[in-house]
Write an enzyme that holds these catalytic residues in place. Structure first.
Site, PDB file in Angstrom:
ATOM      1  N   LYS A  84      14.864  47.790 -35.364  1.00 13.28           N
ATOM      2  CA  LYS A  84      14.962  46.355 -35.035  1.00 13.28           C
ATOM      3  C   LYS A  84      13.738  45.548 -35.460  1.00 13.28           C
ATOM      4  O   LYS A  84      13.413  44.517 -34.870  1.00 13.28           O
ATOM      5  CB  LYS A  84      15.215  46.161 -33.515  1.00 13.28           C
ATOM      6  CG  LYS A  84      16.518  46.770 -33.091  1.00 13.28           C
ATOM      7  CD  LYS A  84      17.700  46.010 -33.666  1.00 13.28           C
ATOM      8  CE  LYS A  84      18.877  46.908 -33.915  1.00 13.28           C
ATOM      9  NZ  LYS A  84      19.868  46.346 -34.816  1.00 13.28           N
ATOM     10  N   SER A  85      13.038  46.039 -36.469  1.00  6.82           N
ATOM     11  CA  SER A  85      11.815  45.363 -36.907  1.00  6.82           C
ATOM     12  C   SER A  85      11.975  44.642 -38.244  1.00  6.82           C
ATOM     13  O   SER A  85      11.003  44.080 -38.764  1.00  6.82           O
ATOM     14  CB  SER A  85      10.686  46.395 -37.024  1.00  6.82           C
ATOM     15  OG  SER A  85      10.478  47.025 -35.787  1.00  6.82           O
ATOM     16  N   HIS A 101      13.486  55.412 -40.077  1.00  6.82           N
ATOM     17  CA  HIS A 101      12.842  55.026 -38.811  1.00  6.82           C
ATOM     18  C   HIS A 101      11.900  56.131 -38.336  1.00  6.82           C
ATOM     19  O   HIS A 101      11.422  56.087 -37.196  1.00  6.82           O
ATOM     20  CB  HIS A 101      13.892  54.804 -37.712  1.00  6.82           C
ATOM     21  CG  HIS A 101      14.748  53.578 -37.895  1.00  6.82           C
ATOM     22  ND1 HIS A 101      14.248  52.356 -38.277  1.00  6.82           N
ATOM     23  CD2 HIS A 101      16.080  53.386 -37.713  1.00  6.82           C
ATOM     24  CE1 HIS A 101      15.233  51.479 -38.325  1.00  6.82           C
ATOM     25  NE2 HIS A 101      16.354  52.075 -38.001  1.00  6.82           N
ATOM     26  N   SER A 127      15.954  42.333 -29.439  1.00  6.07           N
ATOM     27  CA  SER A 127      16.939  42.693 -30.461  1.00  6.07           C
ATOM     28  C   SER A 127      17.663  43.990 -30.073  1.00  6.07           C
ATOM     29  O   SER A 127      18.893  44.092 -30.184  1.00  6.07           O
ATOM     30  CB  SER A 127      16.225  42.830 -31.817  1.00  6.07           C
ATOM     31  OG  SER A 127      17.162  43.003 -32.848  1.00  6.07           O
TER      32      SER A 127
END
Ligand code: PPS
Length: 294
Positions: free
Chosen positions: A51-52, A106, A136
């Site tokens: 979510k970055s 990730h 998010s």
């Protein structure tokens, strides 16, 4: 089997201190990625904590690779262009990638392929204000089938601060990768910098990747990787996934795409508590992040 944090209903296992969902990951494959995966010198790795800004970066990197030509982003789903190589269901996609491969991940630093150390491959590591990462993730948990309904921001904050999230503790992820600071093969950027200066960020990325694009080609990269373009592009907005995997009647993968939405979700007390833990956990890191600027 591990006990789930309250908002995660899926079967999980721990691998070298990190929580993984059995549905998408396996010990065998994670060991293969770490110990046997062959890194090519021209590979580009798009690494993030979830979510970055992973998908945003996939779009930019693919457009840069293709000199701003949007054909690929309009014809090939985003998860096939730049699959997450640690994920079992994406294994077959890896053989189909054209060089230079753009591979997403990730993974925390300690699980990354050992063969990277002797390669000339490049890594783009994108970071985001952790408060916005929580928000998010909170909304994503409402649409991804793996999660239980969670209407509790407080619980999301607690899980995050305790490292009860997929891919482990955000703090450890950031600190692990920040050890590579100074390595010319690794480019660090934040979601907030991308928001503040999208075009300037694309120019910096091109320089890092050794790609010389014309002004018009850079304009095309910026235009086609904007939030609205990606939200409308069915190859980039994950709308092709079946609704029993990603239920987009409850919310969109391309949700809001802004910085600072945490202010609409955190109470003053939650924010102050988060800041206190954040300062404590980050005090040994000699870096100030863009989102810390007042
Ligand atoms: S994932 O599931 O971990 O791969 O998700 P990731 O892509 O890292 O993060 C999803 C958030 O990024 C936002 N996003 C964008 N923001 C601005 N511009 C563009 N082009 C863009 N593309 C994706 C997306 O909306 C998610 O953030 P939130 O805050 O939920 O809107």
């Amino acid at each position: 089997m591990l006990q789930s944090p309250a908002n995660m209903s899926f079967d999980q296992f721990m691998h070298k201190g990190i929580r993984f969902a059995q549905k998408f990951y396996s010990e065998d494959h994670l060991n293969f990625i770490e110990n046997e995966f062959e890194v090519f010198d021209d590979d580009v790795y798009n690494v993030t904590f979830p979510k970055s800004g992973t998908n945003w970066m996939i779009e930019m990197l693919n457009l840069i690779k293709n000199d701003g030509d949007p054909t690929i982003i309009h014809t090939v789903p985003i998860f096939e262009r730049s699959p997450w190589f640690e994920t079992v269901p994406f294994k077959d996609q890896m053989d189909k990638l054209t060089r230079p491969r753009i591979i997403s991940s990730h993974l925390p630093c300690h699980l990354f392929p050992k063969s990277f150390s002797k390669s000339k491959a490049k890594i783009v590591y994108t970071m985001r204000n952790p408060k916005d990462v929580i928000v998010s993730l909170y909304h994503f948990s409402k649409i991804l089938f793996l999660f239980q309904e969670n209407d509790n921001v407080q619980k999301s904050i607690e899980d995050f601060l305790e490292g009860n999230t997929m891919f482990g503790s955000w703090f450890d992820h950031i600190k692990g990768w920040m050890q590579m600071k100074g390595d010319s093969r690794v480019f660090f950027i934040t979601y907030e910098e991308l928001q503040k200066d999208h075009r300037g960020s694309v120019v910096r990325l091109c320089k890092f990747l050794g790609k010389e694009l014309t002004d018009a080609q850079i304009d095309s990269v910026v235009q086609h990787s904007s939030f609205s373009s990606m939200k409308d592009n069915k190859m980039s907005n994950w709308s092709q996934l079946p609704s029993d995997v990603l239920d987009q009647t409850k919310g969109s993968f391309m949700r809001k795409g802004v910085s600072g939405d945490w202010k609409n979700h955190f109470t003053v007390a939650q924010s102050e508590y988060f800041d206190k833990v954040y300062q404590e956990r980050m005090k040994d890191l000699d870096t100030s992040f863009f989102w810390e600027q007042k």
